[in-house]
Scaffold this active site. Structure first.
Site: not given
Ligand code: MG
Ligand code: NAI
Length: 327
Positions: A122, A168, A199, A223, A227
């Site tokens: 980002y 990673k 992962d 991010d 979730d």
């Molecule tokens: Mg989000």
């Protein structure tokens, strides 16, 4: 009295904010609220998603409470006011504690996710060419040391025994860099330091979440995993967060404006209330935070739940029950 900048925002934002303030007031902590505007409704009225006076109010406050804002997906040049606010206040750490309040979650875990909030994928350094698009993934020593230190300091303060770095590094050079800094900083702390490929961690959060305690990771990974963690612990209605910098902090639910249920008094205010509790802790009221968390848990376990959690009660009713359980 601490000055708090309150930004209700759009959609369910104002509804969950009212519920949160009611609970905060019921703890007996006295705060001075300065109301400010941001988001779509604000844009429609004054032509800006994040007016200068809101930024000023945020800068002059000890902390901000934010409901949620609605973002258009088709407006060119639009920048999320939340991203702007995080930048303006230099909020480098995103902190998201996850645990099960209802007793009926997919997993009964207790995990704190610390996410780097200023760079990584980002970074904003992007270009679209004729036949390809490029986004630069920037990992700096300064931001990495800062976020890793934040995670270990958090673990020390809250008696958490283990910090795991998710990366990673088997593929990405920038993650090898992140990982090396993680282990170097870890040497300075008497807290166990671990690592896992991100992962594999996504899988283990489901099959064996007990192996994790505090997680520290880069922006995009954090991010996505937050979730997943919200899904495992009762959904977005129960996920609070804090964005923290050296001088400022913003407390907000993970969820958005939820336009599909806005205005109906049906939103689950738990995430906003729990974000408010984190703010009290940040201001030095650790005991009040605990009282609120216990009251939310008691409320949920007694079956007083909003519709997203399988119950029938409304936003106000849930908040009133939390206030009652505060005693
Ligand atoms: Mg989000
Ligand atoms: P959302 O989080 O607003 O909603 C996703 C789903 O979860 C919806 O079905 C919604 O009804 C439900 N939900 C969310 N919060 C809830 C709550 N407190 N109680 C009960 N149900 C709840 O995400 P979505 O739909 O992707 O985005 C809607 C708008 O919100 C968009 O404009 C988006 O840009 C914005 N947004 C803002 C965020 C923020 O302010 N931090 C974060 C995410 C999205």
């Amino acid at each position: 009295m601490d000055k708090i900048c309150v930004i209700p925002g759009d959609g369910v934002g104002p509804e969950v904010m009212e519920a949160c303030l009611e609970v905060l007031d019921a703890t007996g902590v006295r705060l001075e609220y300065v109301r400010a505007r941001a988001g779509l409704a604000c844009y429609e009225r004054c032509g800006s998603y994040l007016p200068e006076e809101t930024l000023e109010a945020a800068r002059e406050s000890r902390a901000c409470l934010l409901g949620a804002v609605q973002s258009p997906s088709d407006l060119r040049g639009y920048r999320s006011p939340i991203v702007e606010l995080r930048k303006a206040l230099e909020l480098y750490a995103n902190l998201r504690p996850f645990r099960c309040y209802t007793g009926r979650c997919l997993r009964d875990l207790d995990i704190v996710l610390v996410r780097e909030n200023t760079e990584g994928l980002y970074s904003g350094i992007e270009r679209v060419e004729e036949d390809r698009a490029v986004t630069e993934r920037v990992v700096t020593r300064k931001a990495t040391e800062r976020i890793v230190r934040f995670a270990f300091e958090y673990a020390l303060k809250y008696n958490r025994g283990r910090v795991t770095c998710l990366h990673k590094a088997n593929v990405l050079e920038s993650d090898r860099f992140f990982r090396e800094i993680f282990f170097r900083v870890a040497e300075g702390y008497r807290v166990e330091a671990g690592e896992e490929l991100v992962d594999a961690a996504a899988l283990h959060l489901i099959t064996d979440p007990g192996r994790f305690d505090v997680l520290v990771t880069a922006n995009l990974y954090g991010d996505i995993l937050s979730d997943e963690l919200a899904g495992l612990t009762g959904g977005l209605g129960f996920a609070p967060s804090a964005s923290i910098g050296e001088e400022h902090a913003v407390f907000e639910p993970v969820h958005g404006a939820a336009p599909d249920i806005a205005g109906k008094g049906a939103a689950n205010p738990a995430a906003m209330i729990l974000s408010g509790a984190m703010m009290l802790d940040h201001l030095g009221y650790a005991e009040e935070r605990e009282r609120i968390e216990q009251a939310v848990e008691e409320t949920c376990r007694a079956g007083v739940l909003t519709r997203d959690a399988g119950g029938r009660c409304g936003t106000e009713e849930f908040a009133a029950e939390v206030v009652r359980n505060l005693g």
